[in-house]
Design a protein around this motif. Structure first.
Motif, PDB file in Angstrom:
ATOM      1  N   UNK A  24      20.216  -4.494   6.650  1.00 60.07           N
ATOM      2  CA  UNK A  24      20.578  -5.309   5.481  1.00 60.07           C
ATOM      3  C   UNK A  24      21.124  -4.109   4.466  1.00 60.07           C
ATOM      4  N   UNK A  25      22.133  -4.534   3.823  1.00 66.86           N
ATOM      5  CA  UNK A  25      22.864  -3.515   2.873  1.00 66.86           C
ATOM      6  C   UNK A  25      22.162  -3.472   1.656  1.00 66.86           C
ATOM      7  N   UNK A  26      21.485  -2.315   1.356  1.00 63.69           N
ATOM      8  CA  UNK A  26      20.837  -1.942   0.216  1.00 63.69           C
ATOM      9  C   UNK A  26      21.427  -1.079  -0.496  1.00 63.69           C
ATOM     10  N   UNK A  27      21.633  -1.134  -1.808  1.00 60.41           N
ATOM     11  CA  UNK A  27      22.627   0.312  -2.571  1.00 60.41           C
ATOM     12  C   UNK A  27      21.582   1.672  -2.526  1.00 60.41           C
ATOM     13  N   UNK A  28      22.133   2.668  -2.121  1.00 58.83           N
ATOM     14  CA  UNK A  28      21.534   3.973  -1.868  1.00 58.83           C
ATOM     15  C   UNK A  28      20.852   4.302  -3.440  1.00 58.83           C
ATOM     16  N   UNK A  29      19.847   5.153  -3.459  1.00 57.34           N
ATOM     17  CA  UNK A  29      19.318   5.875  -4.719  1.00 57.34           C
ATOM     18  C   UNK A  29      20.089   7.225  -4.344  1.00 57.34           C
ATOM     19  N   UNK A  30      19.980   7.740  -5.462  1.00 63.19           N
ATOM     20  CA  UNK A  30      20.528   9.154  -5.818  1.00 63.19           C
ATOM     21  C   UNK A  30      19.798  10.179  -4.946  1.00 63.19           C
ATOM     22  N   UNK A  31      19.984  11.109  -4.382  1.00 64.03           N
ATOM     23  CA  UNK A  31      19.520  12.147  -3.527  1.00 64.03           C
ATOM     24  C   UNK A  31      18.539  12.821  -4.539  1.00 64.03           C
ATOM     25  N   UNK A  32      17.384  13.324  -3.914  1.00 57.73           N
ATOM     26  CA  UNK A  32      16.614  14.097  -4.664  1.00 57.73           C
ATOM     27  C   UNK A  32      17.228  15.542  -5.185  1.00 57.73           C
ATOM     28  N   UNK A  33      16.855  16.074  -6.312  1.00 59.19           N
ATOM     29  CA  UNK A  33      17.330  17.575  -6.812  1.00 59.19           C
ATOM     30  C   UNK A  33      16.136  18.349  -6.468  1.00 59.19           C
ATOM     31  N   UNK A  34      16.699  19.771  -6.133  1.00 55.78           N
ATOM     32  CA  UNK A  34      15.713  20.865  -5.535  1.00 55.78           C
ATOM     33  C   UNK A  34      15.044  21.313  -7.004  1.00 55.78           C
ATOM     34  N   UNK A  35      13.681  21.579  -6.993  1.00 53.63           N
ATOM     35  CA  UNK A  35      13.069  22.097  -7.974  1.00 53.63           C
ATOM     36  C   UNK A  35      12.096  23.214  -7.683  1.00 53.63           C
ATOM     37  N   UNK A  36      12.275  23.757  -6.563  1.00 55.44           N
ATOM     38  CA  UNK A  36      11.437  24.885  -6.099  1.00 55.44           C
ATOM     39  C   UNK A  36      11.776  26.137  -6.826  1.00 55.44           C
ATOM     40  N   UNK A  37      13.048  26.341  -7.520  1.00 55.36           N
ATOM     41  CA  UNK A  37      13.516  27.417  -8.231  1.00 55.36           C
ATOM     42  C   UNK A  37      13.184  28.794  -7.438  1.00 55.36           C
ATOM     43  N   UNK A  38      12.844  29.814  -8.066  1.00 56.16           N
ATOM     44  CA  UNK A  38      12.780  31.160  -7.498  1.00 56.16           C
ATOM     45  C   UNK A  38      11.136  31.399  -7.099  1.00 56.16           C
ATOM     46  N   UNK A  39      10.484  30.214  -6.975  1.00 55.14           N
ATOM     47  CA  UNK A  39       9.077  30.087  -6.661  1.00 55.14           C
ATOM     48  C   UNK A  39       9.072  30.610  -5.083  1.00 55.14           C
ATOM     49  N   UNK A  40       8.073  31.290  -4.674  1.00 58.22           N
ATOM     50  CA  UNK A  40       7.639  31.801  -3.257  1.00 58.22           C
ATOM     51  C   UNK A  40       6.465  31.552  -2.772  1.00 58.22           C
ATOM     52  N   UNK A  81       0.881  -1.077  -0.134  1.00 58.62           N
ATOM     53  CA  UNK A  81       0.083   0.061   0.009  1.00 58.62           C
ATOM     54  C   UNK A  81       0.938   1.249  -0.148  1.00 58.62           C
ATOM     55  N   UNK A  82       2.070   1.093  -0.115  1.00 62.31           N
ATOM     56  CA  UNK A  82       2.977   2.356  -0.283  1.00 62.31           C
ATOM     57  C   UNK A  82       2.835   2.849  -1.775  1.00 62.31           C
ATOM     58  N   UNK A  83       3.033   4.065  -1.934  1.00 62.01           N
ATOM     59  CA  UNK A  83       3.264   4.546  -3.327  1.00 62.01           C
ATOM     60  C   UNK A  83       4.561   4.905  -3.741  1.00 62.01           C
ATOM     61  N   UNK A  84       5.717   4.774  -2.731  1.00 62.06           N
ATOM     62  CA  UNK A  84       6.814   5.478  -2.973  1.00 62.06           C
ATOM     63  C   UNK A  84       7.697   4.723  -1.926  1.00 62.06           C
ATOM     64  N   UNK A  85       8.947   4.432  -2.523  1.00 58.75           N
ATOM     65  CA  UNK A  85       9.911   3.403  -1.778  1.00 58.75           C
ATOM     66  C   UNK A  85      11.423   4.025  -2.333  1.00 58.75           C
ATOM     67  N   UNK A  86      12.247   4.431  -1.689  1.00 58.24           N
ATOM     68  CA  UNK A  86      13.659   4.692  -1.927  1.00 58.24           C
ATOM     69  C   UNK A  86      14.616   4.440  -0.674  1.00 58.24           C
ATOM     70  N   UNK A  87      15.991   4.529  -1.187  1.00 53.33           N
ATOM     71  CA  UNK A  87      16.762   3.839  -0.292  1.00 53.33           C
ATOM     72  C   UNK A  87      18.009   4.856  -0.036  1.00 53.33           C
ATOM     73  N   UNK A  88      18.506   4.946   1.212  1.00 51.51           N
ATOM     74  CA  UNK A  88      19.713   5.755   1.634  1.00 51.51           C
ATOM     75  C   UNK A  88      20.329   5.028   2.676  1.00 51.51           C
ATOM     76  N   UNK A  89      21.452   5.722   2.848  1.00 52.52           N
ATOM     77  CA  UNK A  89      22.499   5.246   3.939  1.00 52.52           C
ATOM     78  C   UNK A  89      22.034   5.995   5.227  1.00 52.52           C
ATOM     79  N   UNK A 136      14.766  13.014   1.310  1.00 48.20           N
ATOM     80  CA  UNK A 136      15.636  13.845   0.428  1.00 48.20           C
ATOM     81  C   UNK A 136      16.810  13.110  -0.086  1.00 48.20           C
ATOM     82  N   UNK A 137      17.383  12.366   1.083  1.00 48.76           N
ATOM     83  CA  UNK A 137      18.619  11.784   0.754  1.00 48.76           C
ATOM     84  C   UNK A 137      18.450  10.635  -0.286  1.00 48.76           C
ATOM     85  N   UNK A 138      17.100   9.989   0.111  1.00 49.60           N
ATOM     86  CA  UNK A 138      16.746   8.780  -0.459  1.00 49.60           C
ATOM     87  C   UNK A 138      16.325   8.994  -1.981  1.00 49.60           C
TER      88      UNK A 138
END
Ligand code: SF4
Ligand code: SF4
Length: 388
Positions: A180-196, A18-26, A149-151
């Protein structure tokens, strides 16, 4: 992890639970995330959530590896929920109703997610063989947005919540820590840009800088976690928000692009979508418990919720609330009585001015709680100033 087992198989198990997202990190945080936590706590922005500032818990937040001996991987998990089924303007305009954050329209996500995390953990045991693991939802000293974010699950927006490129930010997060040792995913990139947009829309200006929310100003904290009398200068800014606040997410462009969700596992209840203020204000203890069984809205208790409802009534300009508010001056909870006093002073210019003054003066003679007495003195003074 046995070499033949790919991360895709683990992701499939998470999705099946029932999860929609799953990611891995150290289990390691960036220096920026650690510095941000120190700054937030150092400036008292946690408000009265004292547990957040306890030295041991701060250190544990900064060092996820301290949470489980031998930990090698953090699995960050996300579950979507439906967005508010009304626009920001429609929500604010519903003066006879209270706005409740969308994640709280249905069952308590902590309960739903915990069950799913445990089931996922059992699946991992079967897949990976013996290893230690712990599951967390919100309450443990875990910097969940930073780990997400790291994941690579999503970046932390300027409102500090996690945003996923496809799913937006209407997400609930949970974590599974494992040896368990699982290979980490790439960290997320920042996409807010200049929005406030989130910073600009916040009714109480609680996003004091990008990525910094001062909880003491945030309506989510004030209406759910804070137990006391709401600071006077914030009450009128709260409008009709009675449990949480979605404003900073509702204006976020990434939520416009979010996919439509077919099945919300929290089962939103119609009666919690813009509920009538009067119906909530008439709840007694038993009625409150019954109405919010298995719902996160029970968290502030009856007194906390009715405090928030009284503020919304005061902000409504609706004279129909004067009589219920007068009745609430006799409530057993000082929190309810005190905010009813304030709400009556707000409605004074609209109708029944003489009766409001007479009732407030009567209660001034019979009230024993110091905080309520302060509210009475202040409100009568405000009304007096209106008449000079
Ligand atoms: S939840 Fe509401 S009050 Fe809190 S930061 Fe977002 S817009 Fe501001
Ligand atoms: S509203 Fe704009 S600044 Fe705020 S989180 Fe969304 S994209 Fe980022």
């Amino acid at each position: 992890m046995p070499e033949s087992i790919s991360k895709d198989i683990i992701r499939e198990l998470a999705l099946a639970q029932g999860f929609d997202l799953c990611a891995f990190t150290k289990p390691v945080l960036s220096p920026q995330h650690k510095a941000q936590l120190d700054m937030w706590v150092g400036n008292g922005m946690h408000g009265e959530m004292g547990y957040m500032a306890e030295a041991v818990r701060v250190e544990r937040r900064k060092e996820p590896e301290s949470m489980l001996e031998g930990i090698r991987t953090v699995i960050a998990l996300g579950m979507k929920h439906v967005p508010p089924p009304y626009s920001l303007e429609e929500g604010e305009d519903a003066k006879a109703s209270g706005a409740i954050a969308a994640y709280a329209h249905g069952d308590d996500y902590h309960d739903v997610m915990k069950k799913r995390l445990k089931a996922f953990a059992r699946d991992l045991d079967a897949l990976l063989g013996p290893h230690d693991q712990r599951v967390y939802v919100d309450t443990a000293p875990v910097l969940e947005h930073a780990l997400a974010e790291r994941a690579g699950l999503g970046w932390q927006g300027k409102h500090t919540l996690t945003i996923n490129r496809e799913h937006g930010s209407y997400l609930m997060l949970g974590e599974l820590f494992t040896t368990a040792e699982i290979e980490p995913d790439e960290p997320a990139q920042f996409h807010c840009g200049s929005c406030t947009a989130c910073i600009d829309v916040c009714p109480t200006k609680a996003i004091v800088a990008p990525f910094v929310v001062d909880a003491r100003l945030c309506i989510s904290y004030l209406t759910i976690e804070y137990r006391g009398f709401i600071p006077l200068d914030l009450r009128s800014l709260m409008g009709n928000r009675i449990y949480g606040c979605d404003d900073c997410q509702m204006v976020c462009p990434w939520n416009r692009k979010a996919e439509v969700i077919e099945l919300d596992q929290l089962k939103p209840r119609d009666e919690n979508v813009l509920p009538e203020l009067l119906e909530l204000f008439e709840l007694d203890d038993e009625g409150f418990r019954e109405r919010f069984r298995k719902s996160p809205i029970k968290r502030p208790g009856r007194a906390g919720l009715l405090r928030n409802v009284a503020i919304a009534m005061g902000n409504s300009g609706n004279p129909d609330y004067i009589l219920p508010l007068i009745k609430a001056l006799g409530d057993s909870e000082p929190l309810v009585r005190g905010h009813a006093v304030w709400a009556l002073s707000c409605l004074y210019p609209h109708s029944k001015g003489e009766e409001i003054v007479a009732r407030l003066e009567y209660h001034l003679q019979h009230e024993s709680d110091e905080d309520v007495l302060n509210e009475l003195h202040r409100s009568l003074k405000t009304i007096g100033e209106l008449n000079t």
